[in-house]
Scaffold this motif. Structure first.
Motif, PDB file in Angstrom:
ATOM      1  N   ALA A 166       0.822  -1.223   0.000  1.00  9.75           N
ATOM      2  CA  ALA A 166       0.000   0.000   0.000  1.00  9.75           C
ATOM      3  C   ALA A 166       0.849   1.262   0.000  1.00  9.75           C
ATOM      4  O   ALA A 166       0.297   2.364  -0.050  1.00  9.75           O
ATOM      5  CB  ALA A 166      -0.947  -0.005   1.202  1.00  9.75           C
ATOM      6  N   GLY A 167       2.173   1.100   0.080  1.00  7.84           N
ATOM      7  CA  GLY A 167       3.052   2.254   0.019  1.00  7.84           C
ATOM      8  C   GLY A 167       3.021   3.151   1.236  1.00  7.84           C
ATOM      9  O   GLY A 167       3.420   4.314   1.165  1.00  7.84           O
ATOM     10  N   VAL A 168       2.570   2.635   2.371  1.00  6.22           N
ATOM     11  CA  VAL A 168       2.492   3.418   3.620  1.00  6.22           C
ATOM     12  C   VAL A 168       3.595   2.916   4.545  1.00  6.22           C
ATOM     13  O   VAL A 168       3.537   1.782   5.036  1.00  6.22           O
ATOM     14  CB  VAL A 168       1.119   3.288   4.289  1.00  6.22           C
ATOM     15  N   ALA A 169       4.620   3.734   4.765  1.00  4.21           N
ATOM     16  CA  ALA A 169       5.777   3.328   5.560  1.00  4.21           C
ATOM     17  C   ALA A 169       5.646   3.825   6.986  1.00  4.21           C
ATOM     18  O   ALA A 169       5.244   4.966   7.234  1.00  4.21           O
ATOM     19  CB  ALA A 169       7.063   3.873   4.939  1.00  4.21           C
ATOM     20  N   ALA A 170       5.974   2.950   7.933  1.00  3.55           N
ATOM     21  CA  ALA A 170       5.918   3.312   9.349  1.00  3.55           C
ATOM     22  C   ALA A 170       7.174   2.861  10.078  1.00  3.55           C
ATOM     23  O   ALA A 170       7.138   2.659  11.291  1.00  3.55           O
ATOM     24  CB  ALA A 170       4.678   2.693   9.999  1.00  3.55           C
ATOM     25  N   PHE A 171       8.284   2.710   9.346  1.00  2.00           N
ATOM     26  CA  PHE A 171       9.502   2.198   9.967  1.00  2.00           C
ATOM     27  C   PHE A 171      10.100   3.176  10.969  1.00  2.00           C
ATOM     28  O   PHE A 171      10.843   2.777  11.859  1.00  2.00           O
ATOM     29  CB  PHE A 171      10.535   1.842   8.900  1.00  2.00           C
ATOM     30  N   ASP A 172       9.804   4.477  10.840  1.00  2.00           N
ATOM     31  CA  ASP A 172      10.333   5.473  11.775  1.00  2.00           C
ATOM     32  C   ASP A 172       9.254   5.990  12.723  1.00  2.00           C
ATOM     33  O   ASP A 172       9.380   7.069  13.286  1.00  2.00           O
ATOM     34  CB  ASP A 172      10.944   6.647  11.008  1.00  2.00           C
ATOM     35  N   GLN A 173       8.179   5.201  12.876  1.00  2.00           N
ATOM     36  CA  GLN A 173       7.049   5.601  13.708  1.00  2.00           C
ATOM     37  C   GLN A 173       6.824   4.571  14.817  1.00  2.00           C
ATOM     38  O   GLN A 173       6.939   3.367  14.591  1.00  2.00           O
ATOM     39  CB  GLN A 173       5.767   5.722  12.869  1.00  2.00           C
ATOM     40  N   ASP A 174       6.481   5.061  16.020  1.00  2.00           N
ATOM     41  CA  ASP A 174       6.011   4.179  17.093  1.00  2.00           C
ATOM     42  C   ASP A 174       4.545   3.858  16.831  1.00  2.00           C
ATOM     43  O   ASP A 174       3.739   4.766  16.586  1.00  2.00           O
ATOM     44  CB  ASP A 174       6.153   4.851  18.454  1.00  2.00           C
ATOM     45  N   VAL A 175       4.195   2.586  16.888  1.00  2.00           N
ATOM     46  CA  VAL A 175       2.830   2.156  16.600  1.00  2.00           C
ATOM     47  C   VAL A 175       2.270   1.442  17.824  1.00  2.00           C
ATOM     48  O   VAL A 175       2.857   0.476  18.316  1.00  2.00           O
ATOM     49  CB  VAL A 175       2.776   1.218  15.374  1.00  2.00           C
ATOM     50  N   PHE A 176       1.124   1.930  18.300  1.00  2.00           N
ATOM     51  CA  PHE A 176       0.443   1.342  19.459  1.00  2.00           C
ATOM     52  C   PHE A 176      -0.969   0.944  19.033  1.00  2.00           C
ATOM     53  O   PHE A 176      -1.681   1.751  18.437  1.00  2.00           O
ATOM     54  CB  PHE A 176       0.373   2.332  20.622  1.00  2.00           C
ATOM     55  N   ILE A 177      -1.353  -0.287  19.356  1.00  2.00           N
ATOM     56  CA  ILE A 177      -2.671  -0.815  18.995  1.00  2.00           C
ATOM     57  C   ILE A 177      -3.381  -1.267  20.267  1.00  2.00           C
ATOM     58  O   ILE A 177      -2.767  -1.881  21.144  1.00  2.00           O
ATOM     59  CB  ILE A 177      -2.558  -2.001  18.014  1.00  2.00           C
ATOM     60  N   ASN A 178      -4.683  -0.971  20.356  1.00  2.00           N
ATOM     61  CA  ASN A 178      -5.456  -1.357  21.541  1.00  2.00           C
ATOM     62  C   ASN A 178      -6.849  -1.798  21.126  1.00  2.00           C
ATOM     63  O   ASN A 178      -7.486  -1.169  20.272  1.00  2.00           O
ATOM     64  CB  ASN A 178      -5.555  -0.169  22.510  1.00  2.00           C
ATOM     65  N   ALA A 179      -7.314  -2.906  21.713  1.00  2.00           N
ATOM     66  CA  ALA A 179      -8.699  -3.343  21.558  1.00  2.00           C
ATOM     67  C   ALA A 179      -9.484  -2.839  22.765  1.00  2.00           C
ATOM     68  O   ALA A 179      -9.180  -3.200  23.900  1.00  2.00           O
ATOM     69  CB  ALA A 179      -8.784  -4.869  21.462  1.00  2.00           C
ATOM     70  N   VAL A 180     -10.471  -2.000  22.530  1.00  2.00           N
ATOM     71  CA  VAL A 180     -11.199  -1.329  23.602  1.00  2.00           C
ATOM     72  C   VAL A 180     -11.967  -2.342  24.442  1.00  2.00           C
ATOM     73  O   VAL A 180     -12.517  -3.310  23.926  1.00  2.00           O
ATOM     74  CB  VAL A 180     -12.159  -0.273  23.002  1.00  2.00           C
ATOM     75  N   GLY A 181     -11.997  -2.120  25.742  1.00  3.08           N
ATOM     76  CA  GLY A 181     -12.793  -2.939  26.648  1.00  3.08           C
ATOM     77  C   GLY A 181     -12.074  -4.120  27.248  1.00  3.08           C
ATOM     78  O   GLY A 181     -12.666  -4.896  27.987  1.00  3.08           O
ATOM     79  N   GLY A 182     -10.784  -4.293  26.915  1.00  4.25           N
ATOM     80  CA  GLY A 182     -10.040  -5.404  27.487  1.00  4.25           C
ATOM     81  C   GLY A 182     -10.275  -6.740  26.822  1.00  4.25           C
ATOM     82  O   GLY A 182      -9.818  -7.767  27.325  1.00  4.25           O
ATOM     83  N   VAL A 183     -10.989  -6.757  25.699  1.00  2.00           N
ATOM     84  CA  VAL A 183     -11.237  -8.024  25.013  1.00  2.00           C
ATOM     85  C   VAL A 183      -9.980  -8.449  24.271  1.00  2.00           C
ATOM     86  O   VAL A 183      -9.193  -7.613  23.812  1.00  2.00           O
ATOM     87  CB  VAL A 183     -12.429  -7.881  24.031  1.00  2.00           C
ATOM     88  N   LYS A 184      -9.761  -9.767  24.168  1.00  2.00           N
ATOM     89  CA  LYS A 184      -8.624 -10.316  23.440  1.00  2.00           C
ATOM     90  C   LYS A 184      -9.121 -10.918  22.131  1.00  2.00           C
ATOM     91  O   LYS A 184      -9.995 -11.779  22.133  1.00  2.00           O
ATOM     92  CB  LYS A 184      -7.912 -11.376  24.281  1.00  2.00           C
ATOM     93  N   ILE A 185      -8.559 -10.446  21.030  1.00  2.00           N
ATOM     94  CA  ILE A 185      -8.973 -10.897  19.700  1.00  2.00           C
ATOM     95  C   ILE A 185      -7.870 -11.772  19.126  1.00  2.00           C
ATOM     96  O   ILE A 185      -6.747 -11.311  18.926  1.00  2.00           O
ATOM     97  CB  ILE A 185      -9.262  -9.702  18.777  1.00  2.00           C
ATOM     98  N   ALA A 186      -8.190 -13.024  18.881  1.00  2.00           N
ATOM     99  CA  ALA A 186      -7.201 -13.963  18.373  1.00  2.00           C
ATOM    100  C   ALA A 186      -7.364 -14.226  16.889  1.00  2.00           C
ATOM    101  O   ALA A 186      -6.423 -14.675  16.233  1.00  2.00           O
ATOM    102  CB  ALA A 186      -7.284 -15.288  19.144  1.00  2.00           C
ATOM    103  N   GLU A 187      -8.535 -13.956  16.328  1.00  2.00           N
ATOM    104  CA  GLU A 187      -8.764 -14.310  14.928  1.00  2.00           C
ATOM    105  C   GLU A 187      -8.114 -13.293  13.989  1.00  2.00           C
ATOM    106  O   GLU A 187      -8.026 -12.095  14.294  1.00  2.00           O
ATOM    107  CB  GLU A 187     -10.261 -14.415  14.652  1.00  2.00           C
ATOM    108  N   PRO A 188      -7.646 -13.749  12.809  1.00  2.00           N
ATOM    109  CA  PRO A 188      -6.985 -12.839  11.864  1.00  2.00           C
ATOM    110  C   PRO A 188      -7.931 -11.895  11.147  1.00  2.00           C
ATOM    111  O   PRO A 188      -7.463 -11.044  10.384  1.00  2.00           O
ATOM    112  CB  PRO A 188      -6.303 -13.796  10.884  1.00  2.00           C
ATOM    113  N   ALA A 189      -9.241 -12.026  11.355  1.00  2.00           N
ATOM    114  CA  ALA A 189     -10.191 -11.130  10.694  1.00  2.00           C
ATOM    115  C   ALA A 189     -10.057  -9.688  11.173  1.00  2.00           C
ATOM    116  O   ALA A 189     -10.677  -8.793  10.600  1.00  2.00           O
ATOM    117  CB  ALA A 189     -11.620 -11.620  10.928  1.00  2.00           C
TER     118      ALA A 189
END
Length: 459
Positions: A344-367
């Motif tokens: 997709a041509g979107v580079a993030a190699f010089d960026q800190d990336v933080f991801i969070n699933a709201v509510g404390g749920v754990k998502i294991a599926e690749p969807a």
């Protein structure tokens, strides 16, 4: 009654010694010797094996009549959902979770409801009868007909089961029970394995529904030998933060129902209450649209849930940019960032990336892949996604967007909660139009990014 003779077996090589040692003399491994009961001399093979037990007949599988397993509800809908519809006579359930998360509270509520239709027994090895009575009074439970025994010796518990013949038994907890046949302390590997095996045999023989409460390790797994999970019929895990009022109960193993079922509870002054619309817990309420937020539909067993995925991308001032994921697999995040850059041509190699699933749920599926990438792209561009957008889809290494199972159920759940735009894999596109829902079917990640930019330009 004389104690059975015991020896010590190495869990690595199977070597046997007469007394415990820190190191196995056969293979040299440390702390692998566990106490086991020696086989009686009369039970060893000498020619033909002589046994007083009757041999089970050999049957043709096609001649065995298959019938539905009879179930009975606990009176708690979310608990019944995780169990696959209710408890099964003769079934053994193992439930684990962090201390104070609500295991004993939930089981006390369930037994209180079951007293109206079943003969129940609560065996407590951790709390006294007075402590359990105080909890029951605080929860305003009807305890008439709820039998209680505060006991930790296995032989006495088995005598109680033989005398009272209960139909539902709770053992709280299996790590506190010990057998006189073993000299090791309660909670040891040998004690937990032997006590659980004997209780399971009794449950099957007497057709008793038995619920075992198990401690967990600091990693969150059930403490004790792994065989503990193999011999029981159902394994449930309590999830959630003790500082939060919400609890999740997840089925990891279920011989009588679907696995990965999820029950959602709210902890109140009157105990655990089932949450009828759990999607509302996992969606943040923003007064205005914010960048880096994307709503996805995940499938937990038979239940579709809407969960908000949040991303924060910021400039990195360290040699190695940070990659942190809460509620999703962290290794998969690094892979998705590489796909985002390559296809997709979107580079993030010089960026800190933080991801969070709201509510404390754990998502294991690749969807969740597509939602993660759209949230990251939104945060990098500092442009919010449409409020009414919902997405799901697995992203492959070649940049393709792969379908997710039960796509129709996910879309119907999103439409029911008021979402009007759905970006989904092309293979999940419905044949019939879903009322109120505009479908954007995409085949590749670059196409998805382009469609999002078109929506932004149109607005």
């Amino acid at each position: 009654m004389a104690k059975a003779k015991t020896n010590y077996t190495c869990t690595e090589c199977g070597g046997i010694v007469n007394k415990w040692a820190g190191q196995c003399p056969s293979c040299g491994q440390w702390n692998t010797l566990v106490e086991t009961i020696m086989e009686a001399a009369g039970n060893r093979f000498s020619g033909k094996h002589q046994s007083l037990a009757q041999t089970a007949p050999v049957l043709n599988l096609s001649d065995i009549e298959a019938s539905d397993v009879p179930r009975f509800g606990t009176g708690i809908d979310e608990f019944d959902r995780v169990l696959g519809g209710g408890l099964v006579p003769g079934g053994v359930v193992l439930i684990g979770g962090d201390p104070g998360i609500g295991k004993s509270t939930l089981l006390l509520q369930a037994l209180s409801n079951l007293t109206k239709i079943k003969k129940v027994l609560y065996v407590s090895g951790e709390e006294s009868g007075a402590q359990i009575a105080l909890r029951a009074n605080r929860l305003a439970l009807d305890t008439h007909g709820l039998a209680l025994q505060a006991e930790i010796q296995l032989e006495k518990i088995l005598n109680t089961l033989a005398d009272h013949k209960p139909e539902v038994v709770v053992i709280d907890s299996i790590q506190t029970i010990y057998s006189d046949a073993l000299s090791s302390a309660p909670g040891s590997v040998a004690q937990v394995r032997e006590c659980a095996a004997k209780l399971t045999r009794v449950a099957k023989t007497m057709n008793i529904t038995m619920i075992l409460v198990g401690h967990v390790t600091k990693e969150g797994a059930l403490a004790g030998p792994r065989v503990l999970e193999h011999i029981v019929d159902t394994v449930l895990y309590f999830e959630g933060d003790t500082h939060s009022s919400f609890r999740l109960v997840r089925a990891i193993k279920n011989r009588f129902g679907a696995v990965n079922e999820l029950g959602v509870f709210a902890m109140t002054e009157r105990g655990l209450k089932g949450v009828s619309n759990p999607s509302a817990l996992f969606l943040s309420q923003h007064e205005s649209q914010v960048a880096g937020s994307c709503v996805m539909v995940t499938q937990e067993g038979t239940r579709p849930l809407l969960v908000e995925i949040q991303a924060l991308v910021d400039s990195s001032f360290a040699p190695n940019a940070k990659r942190l994921s809460v509620g999703l697999e962290q290794n998969r995040l690094a892979m998705l960032l590489a796909v985002l850059h390559r296809h997709a041509g979107v580079a993030a190699f010089d960026q800190d990336v933080f991801i969070n699933a709201v509510g404390g749920v754990k998502i294991a599926e690749p969807a969740a892949d597509l939602a993660v990438l759209l949230a990251i792209n939104s945060s990098m561009r500092n442009k919010p996604l449409p409020r009414s957008l919902v997405v799901f889809g697995e992203v492959g290494l070649a940049g393709e967007i792969r379908p997710a199972p039960r796509g129709q159920e996910r879309l119907k759940e999103a439409a029911k909660l008021g979402f009007t735009i759905a970006m989904i894999p092309k293979a999940n596109a419905p044949k019939q139009k879903i009322e109120g829902l505009t479908i954007i079917a995409v085949d590749r990640i670059d196409e998805a990014m382009s469609r999002i930019r078109d929506i932004d330009d149109a607005n």
